[in-house]
Design a protein around this motif. Structure first.
Motif, mmCIF file in Angstrom:
data_model
loop_
_atom_site.group_PDB
_atom_site.id
_atom_site.type_symbol
_atom_site.label_atom_id
_atom_site.label_comp_id
_atom_site.label_asym_id
_atom_site.label_seq_id
_atom_site.Cartn_x
_atom_site.Cartn_y
_atom_site.Cartn_z
ATOM 1 N N TYR A 20 0.823 -1.208 0.000
ATOM 2 C CA TYR A 20 0.000 0.000 0.000
ATOM 3 C C TYR A 20 0.860 1.262 0.000
ATOM 4 O O TYR A 20 1.748 1.414 0.841
ATOM 5 N N ALA A 21 0.540 2.175 -0.922
ATOM 6 C CA ALA A 21 1.136 3.504 -0.866
ATOM 7 C C ALA A 21 0.469 4.335 0.225
ATOM 8 O O ALA A 21 1.095 5.218 0.816
ATOM 9 N N ASP A 22 -0.780 4.046 0.515
ATOM 10 C CA ASP A 22 -1.568 4.764 1.516
ATOM 11 C C ASP A 22 -1.674 3.910 2.781
ATOM 12 O O ASP A 22 -2.284 2.837 2.770
ATOM 13 N N PHE A 23 -1.103 4.381 3.881
ATOM 14 C CA PHE A 23 -1.104 3.577 5.108
ATOM 15 C C PHE A 23 -2.504 3.381 5.677
ATOM 16 O O PHE A 23 -2.753 2.412 6.385
ATOM 17 N N VAL A 24 -3.426 4.278 5.378
ATOM 18 C CA VAL A 24 -4.803 4.130 5.870
ATOM 19 C C VAL A 24 -5.425 2.856 5.314
ATOM 20 O O VAL A 24 -6.157 2.136 6.012
ATOM 21 N N GLN A 25 -5.119 2.544 4.073
ATOM 22 C CA GLN A 25 -5.643 1.316 3.462
ATOM 23 C C GLN A 25 -5.047 0.085 4.130
ATOM 24 O O GLN A 25 -5.751 -0.920 4.333
ATOM 25 N N LEU A 26 -3.776 0.144 4.477
ATOM 26 C CA LEU A 26 -3.162 -0.980 5.191
ATOM 27 C C LEU A 26 -3.835 -1.186 6.543
ATOM 28 O O LEU A 26 -4.151 -2.320 6.921
ATOM 29 N N ILE A 27 -4.046 -0.109 7.280
ATOM 30 C CA ILE A 27 -4.647 -0.223 8.606
ATOM 31 C C ILE A 27 -6.061 -0.799 8.517
ATOM 32 O O ILE A 27 -6.493 -1.569 9.386
ATOM 33 N N ALA A 28 -6.778 -0.458 7.458
ATOM 34 C CA ALA A 28 -8.149 -0.943 7.283
ATOM 35 C C ALA A 28 -8.220 -2.367 6.755
ATOM 36 O O ALA A 28 -9.297 -2.987 6.767
ATOM 37 N N ASP A 29 -7.108 -2.917 6.305
ATOM 38 C CA ASP A 29 -7.089 -4.266 5.722
ATOM 39 C C ASP A 29 -7.527 -5.299 6.769
ATOM 40 O O ASP A 29 -6.902 -5.418 7.834
ATOM 41 N N PRO A 30 -8.575 -6.061 6.512
ATOM 42 C CA PRO A 30 -9.043 -7.044 7.503
ATOM 43 C C PRO A 30 -8.059 -8.182 7.741
ATOM 44 O O PRO A 30 -8.186 -8.903 8.746
ATOM 45 N N ASP A 31 -7.087 -8.357 6.848
ATOM 46 C CA ASP A 31 -6.080 -9.392 7.035
ATOM 47 C C ASP A 31 -4.914 -8.930 7.905
ATOM 48 O O ASP A 31 -3.969 -9.695 8.126
ATOM 49 N N VAL A 32 -4.973 -7.696 8.390
ATOM 50 C CA VAL A 32 -3.941 -7.152 9.275
ATOM 51 C C VAL A 32 -4.482 -7.157 10.704
ATOM 52 O O VAL A 32 -5.484 -6.508 10.997
ATOM 53 N N ASP A 33 -3.818 -7.896 11.589
ATOM 54 C CA ASP A 33 -4.242 -7.973 12.988
ATOM 55 C C ASP A 33 -3.717 -6.805 13.817
ATOM 56 O O ASP A 33 -4.356 -6.366 14.775
ATOM 57 N N ALA A 34 -2.512 -6.338 13.480
ATOM 58 C CA ALA A 34 -1.875 -5.262 14.244
ATOM 59 C C ALA A 34 -0.908 -4.525 13.332
ATOM 60 O O ALA A 34 -0.459 -5.061 12.307
ATOM 61 N N VAL A 35 -0.577 -3.301 13.719
ATOM 62 C CA VAL A 35 0.251 -2.417 12.890
ATOM 63 C C VAL A 35 1.578 -2.138 13.581
ATOM 64 O O VAL A 35 1.616 -1.916 14.801
ATOM 65 N N VAL A 36 2.651 -2.144 12.807
ATOM 66 C CA VAL A 36 3.956 -1.685 13.276
ATOM 67 C C VAL A 36 4.351 -0.502 12.400
ATOM 68 O O VAL A 36 4.408 -0.620 11.174
ATOM 69 N N SER A 37 4.593 0.649 13.026
ATOM 70 C CA SER A 37 4.899 1.880 12.307
ATOM 71 C C SER A 37 6.328 2.312 12.587
ATOM 72 O O SER A 37 6.703 2.529 13.739
ATOM 73 N N VAL A 38 7.133 2.435 11.515
ATOM 74 C CA VAL A 38 8.538 2.842 11.630
ATOM 75 C C VAL A 38 8.755 3.968 10.624
ATOM 76 O O VAL A 38 9.285 3.755 9.538
ATOM 77 N N THR A 39 8.308 5.168 10.986
ATOM 78 C CA THR A 39 8.260 6.286 10.043
ATOM 79 C C THR A 39 8.877 7.546 10.647
ATOM 80 O O THR A 39 9.072 7.637 11.857
ATOM 81 N N PRO A 40 9.141 8.558 9.804
ATOM 82 C CA PRO A 40 9.541 9.865 10.343
ATOM 83 C C PRO A 40 8.456 10.468 11.229
ATOM 84 O O PRO A 40 7.274 10.113 11.141
ATOM 85 N N ASN A 41 8.860 11.435 12.043
ATOM 86 C CA ASN A 41 8.015 11.946 13.116
ATOM 87 C C ASN A 41 6.718 12.607 12.650
ATOM 88 O O ASN A 41 5.707 12.562 13.362
ATOM 89 N N HIS A 42 6.728 13.248 11.486
ATOM 90 C CA HIS A 42 5.587 14.080 11.114
ATOM 91 C C HIS A 42 4.332 13.280 10.776
ATOM 92 O O HIS A 42 3.246 13.874 10.682
ATOM 93 N N ILE A 43 4.449 11.971 10.612
ATOM 94 C CA ILE A 43 3.237 11.181 10.352
ATOM 95 C C ILE A 43 2.897 10.218 11.491
ATOM 96 O O ILE A 43 1.967 9.420 11.370
ATOM 97 N N HIS A 44 3.613 10.312 12.606
ATOM 98 C CA HIS A 44 3.287 9.460 13.756
ATOM 99 C C HIS A 44 1.842 9.668 14.198
ATOM 100 O O HIS A 44 1.099 8.705 14.419
#
Length: 358
Positions: A56-80
């Motif tokens: 996914y280019a758009d992280f919102v779509q990844l978070i909404a994916d029903p096949d994703v149980d949990a999210v790990v975010s390793v990004t620059p500060n401005h999108i935390h």
């Protein structure tokens, strides 16, 4: 036991460490990835065997994916903040990198969203999992140092020094990073103090920019630096322990030197990332005679970050896990450090004892 399907956001350098840590636990499967960099998304997706439809280019779509149980975010500060907000909206558990947000205003908005409907979350204060720091906490809690009167914490790195001719990167851009050394390394110092001693009561500080300009590698032009690369502050903790803090990314010869020295009535303890499985303990060996010993950390203090994340996902509440409220309170202290330096005065911290979580 259940294997958790992870959606990973951010595929830069630190992602490699997180992927390795997950693999070591044996109960994680990376099911989807997201990054704004198309090349990184393709290369890491191929390396991990991720189907094209789960990139996914758009992280919102990844978070909404029903096949994703949990999210790990390793990004620059401005999108935390945006990522945590989306996880809260979706009710999806997450592990997000520190600092909690870029600025405190983002943290207060997240708190208002979180309190009515908490979601299991973990903030990446990874040094809580340094065995020596865990053992130091255990010894303080057990009263082995007697009454703790004062302590010092420092976190020094050298990569930003003049000798290294470090170019202008995102960590020097206030629109992305918020602060410089303070949010990058200082947030870990603040978390270590809270981990060991509880909440801050008040503090005073100074922030300095030691290298005023850095070269932009894209244009070759010199760019004015508007974030700190040195911070020092002194604070008073909830138990009246007095602390001194300093951090710099310009400390020549310091690779990754994060350490604490604790001064109690019955002895002094030193713990450092430079020797993560041992502490140096100075105490009275016999009346009037001090002894200095290097002590191995016991097995119960060797806990992993992703092991605790598993416990959280399983419904547990691991002792010492840095949760959502730890992230919020850390950002509250970061904001106080900024205001204390700007206003040249001592800043008091709110009493957090009435908070329902954390």
């Amino acid at each position: 036991m259940k294997t958790y399907r992870i959606g990973m956001i951010g595929l830069g350098g630190m992602a490699h460490s997180h992927i390795r840590w997950m693999a070591e636990e044996g109960r994680y499967e990376i099911a989807a990835v997201s990054d704004v960099n198309e090349k990184a998304l393709a290369e890491k997706g191929d390396a991990l065997g991720i189907a094209p439809g789960k990139r996914y280019a758009d992280f919102v779509q990844l978070i909404a994916d029903p096949d994703v149980d949990a999210v790990v975010s390793v990004t620059p500060n401005h999108i935390h903040a945006a990522i945590i907000r989306a996880c809260l909206e979706a009710g999806k558990p997450f592990l997000a990198e520190k600092p909690f947000t870029r600025v405190f205003e983002e943290a207060t908005a997240l708190l208002a969203q979180y309190e009515p409907r908490p979601v299991p979350g973990m903030i990446g204060f990874s040094y809580r999992y340094t065995p020596a720091f865990r053992y130091a906490r255990e010894l303080v809690r057990e009263g082995k140092l007697g009454t703790v009167r004062s302590f010092s914490i420092q976190y020094l790195q050298s990569w930003g020094s003049v000798l290294n001719d470090t170019p202008y990167i995102w960590r020097f851009d206030p629109e992305i990073t918020g602060t410089g050394t303070l949010g990058d390394l200082g947030s870990h110092m603040i978390d270590l103090a809270r981990f060991l001693f509880g909440e801050f009561k008040e503090l005073s500080s100074q922030l300095r920019t030691l290298v005023p300009e850095r070269r932009d590698p894209a244009t070759g032009r010199m760019v004015k630096i508007e974030v700190d690369d040195f911070v020092s502050f002194q604070g008073l903790m909830s138990g009246d322990e007095a602390g001194i803090f300093q951090s710099s990314r310009n400390a020549v010869g310091s690779g990754n030197q994060h350490e604490v020295t604790i001064y109690g009535d019955d002895g002094t303890l030193h713990a450092s990332t430079l020797d993560p499985e041992r502490v140096v303990w100075t105490r009275e060996e016999a009346p009037g005679r001090l002894a200095r010993a290097v002590v191995d950390v016991p097995a119960q203090c060797k806990v992993t970050q992703y092991g605790d994340f598993l416990s959280l996902l399983d419904g547990g509440t691991p002792d010492g896990l840095p949760d959502f409220m730890d992230g919020y309170r850390n950002q509250e202290v970061l904001d106080a450090v900024i205001r204390a330096s700007r206003e040249r005065r001592t800043i008091g911290l709110p009493d957090s004892s009435d908070r329902k979580h954390g």
